[in-house]
Design an enzyme around this catalytic site. Structure first.
Site, mmCIF file in Angstrom:
data_model
loop_
_atom_site.group_PDB
_atom_site.id
_atom_site.type_symbol
_atom_site.label_atom_id
_atom_site.label_comp_id
_atom_site.label_asym_id
_atom_site.label_seq_id
_atom_site.Cartn_x
_atom_site.Cartn_y
_atom_site.Cartn_z
ATOM 1 N N LYS A 191 1.003 -1.208 -0.061
ATOM 2 C CA LYS A 191 0.151 0.177 -0.069
ATOM 3 C C LYS A 191 0.886 1.308 0.023
ATOM 4 O O LYS A 191 0.628 2.385 -0.816
ATOM 5 C CB LYS A 191 -0.981 0.018 1.313
ATOM 6 C CG LYS A 191 -1.962 -1.145 1.103
ATOM 7 C CD LYS A 191 -2.835 -1.381 2.394
ATOM 8 C CE LYS A 191 -3.582 -2.572 2.281
ATOM 9 N NZ LYS A 191 -4.287 -2.887 3.579
ATOM 10 N N GLN B 55 -4.518 -1.976 9.764
ATOM 11 C CA GLN B 55 -4.159 -3.311 9.088
ATOM 12 C C GLN B 55 -4.756 -4.435 10.088
ATOM 13 O O GLN B 55 -4.407 -4.415 11.131
ATOM 14 C CB GLN B 55 -2.747 -3.640 8.930
ATOM 15 C CG GLN B 55 -2.613 -4.922 7.811
ATOM 16 C CD GLN B 55 -3.418 -4.730 6.723
ATOM 17 O OE1 GLN B 55 -3.360 -3.723 6.081
ATOM 18 N NE2 GLN B 55 -3.694 -5.690 6.139
ATOM 19 N N ASP C 204 -10.809 2.332 4.287
ATOM 20 C CA ASP C 204 -11.233 0.784 4.244
ATOM 21 C C ASP C 204 -12.741 0.366 4.047
ATOM 22 O O ASP C 204 -12.981 -0.583 3.573
ATOM 23 C CB ASP C 204 -10.684 0.093 5.411
ATOM 24 C CG ASP C 204 -9.473 -0.760 5.250
ATOM 25 O OD1 ASP C 204 -9.088 -1.042 3.969
ATOM 26 O OD2 ASP C 204 -8.783 -0.871 6.050
HETATM 27 N N1 GUN Z 1 -6.541 -7.352 6.356
HETATM 28 C C1 GUN Z 1 -6.897 -7.851 5.305
HETATM 29 N N2 GUN Z 1 -7.666 -7.307 4.366
HETATM 30 C C2 GUN Z 1 -7.599 -6.005 4.752
HETATM 31 C C3 GUN Z 1 -7.961 -4.837 4.302
HETATM 32 O O1 GUN Z 1 -8.393 -4.443 3.320
HETATM 33 N N3 GUN Z 1 -7.573 -3.688 5.086
HETATM 34 C C4 GUN Z 1 -7.153 -3.768 6.411
HETATM 35 N N4 GUN Z 1 -7.127 -2.758 7.092
HETATM 36 N N5 GUN Z 1 -6.993 -4.876 6.910
HETATM 37 C C5 GUN Z 1 -7.023 -6.076 6.026
#
Ligand code: GUN
Length: 291
Positions: free
Chosen positions: A52, A96, A119
């Protein structure tokens, strides 16, 4: 069978975003800024956050990653969320997941200002999604919608079977696929690990969205001839012949389904790259709203 290639499309969209960011820079304006909080040392989570960060850099966004030890307290994380909420130079915040067991994911995701919830995991964001209001669509469902749109896949009146009911993918996806919109106008069945005769449901699907996290679970024999198969799975499977010690496998047995399906997203290179675009687009959207 058609391969639904996310990589190529993601590259094109990234170039468009880069152009837009360059225009902001030329005007002397601030650029979009995504912040991420990462707690602990889970390998997959670290890889995701690094990707990211790299995506932001590539398109010219600012990014910040706040890394915490596994032993960080819930209060420390909540305080950081609040600090970022109050920082006018940060447009989007992701924490995350998963978080260590002693930290409540619910408390933390609810603490994020919904205006920065790129998100789309906050109850406000998911509530808006349910009602069809403008919101941040969670990145993976967003990526899947982009894929359907880019390949102009007909959804109206089709039967979509979603396999998996996670808050991140399956449940929002089932809602998005049942709205009265061009690329989500299906009759939807949401199936999961307790569904009896799961195969009989998948067999009826015109569109299968596999998001259960079980490598190569979907076989050709489960599908209707000509089904469109969207593979959301991305599991690390041990492989000593690979320098990394693992390979990535989807939820779909690609080789097995390719004679039956009319189109499949590969893993890697299918939904994953578009998911990453989803997050960039949400961050840009938040930036535009506040500027
Ligand atoms: N863990 C697995 N997929 C995601 C996601 O799209 N965002 C976040 N914050 N954590 C994750």
């Amino acid at each position: 069978m058609q391969i639904l290639n996310g990589l190529q499309v993601a590259k094109t969209i990234k170039e468009q975003i880069t152009q837009e960011v360059n225009t902001l820079k030329q005007k002397g304006l601030r650029v979009p800024h995504l912040a991420a909080i990462l707690v602990g040392s889970d390998g997959a989570s670290q890889t995701y956050v690094n990707s990211k960060e790299a995506d932001c850099k590539q398109v010219g966004f600012d990014s910040s990653v706040f890394r915490y030890d596994e032993t960080a307290t819930e209060q420390e994380i909540l305080d950081k969320v609040e600090e970022i909420n109050n920082n006018p130079n940060i447009d989007g915040l992701i924490v995350q997941l998963p978080l260590p067991k002693h930290i409540s994911e619910l408390k933390v995701t609810q603490m994020i200002n919904a205006e920065k919830d790129v998100d789309g995991f906050h109850t406000i964001s998911l509530g808006k999604l349910l009602k069809g209001e403008d919101t941040f669509i969670p990145a993976t469902p967003y990526g899947i919608l982009m894929m359907l749109e880019l390949y102009n896949i007909e959804t109206t009146g089709k039967h979509c079977v979603v396999v998996g009911r996670s808050n991140i993918v399956g449940r929002p996806m089932s809602v998005l696929m049942s709205q009265n919109t061009k690329y989500g106008n299906c009759t939807v069945t949401l199936t999961h690990s307790k569904t009896q005769n799961l195969e009989s449901f998948v067999q009826q699907a015109d569109i299968v969205i596999a998001a259960l996290g079980k490598p190569e679970f979907i076989k050709g024999s489960m599908l209707k001839q000509g089904a469109i198969v969207i593979d959301v799975g991305i599991t690390r499977v041990e492989d000593s012949s690979n320098p990394k010690g693992y390979i990535l496998k989807g939820d779909v047995d690609f080789e097995d389904v390719k004679e039956i399906a009319s189109a499949v997203t590969p893993v890697p290179g299918g939904v994953g790259p578009l998911t990453r675009i989803g997050l960039l687009k949400n961050t840009f959207k938040s930036y535009l709203k506040s500027n």
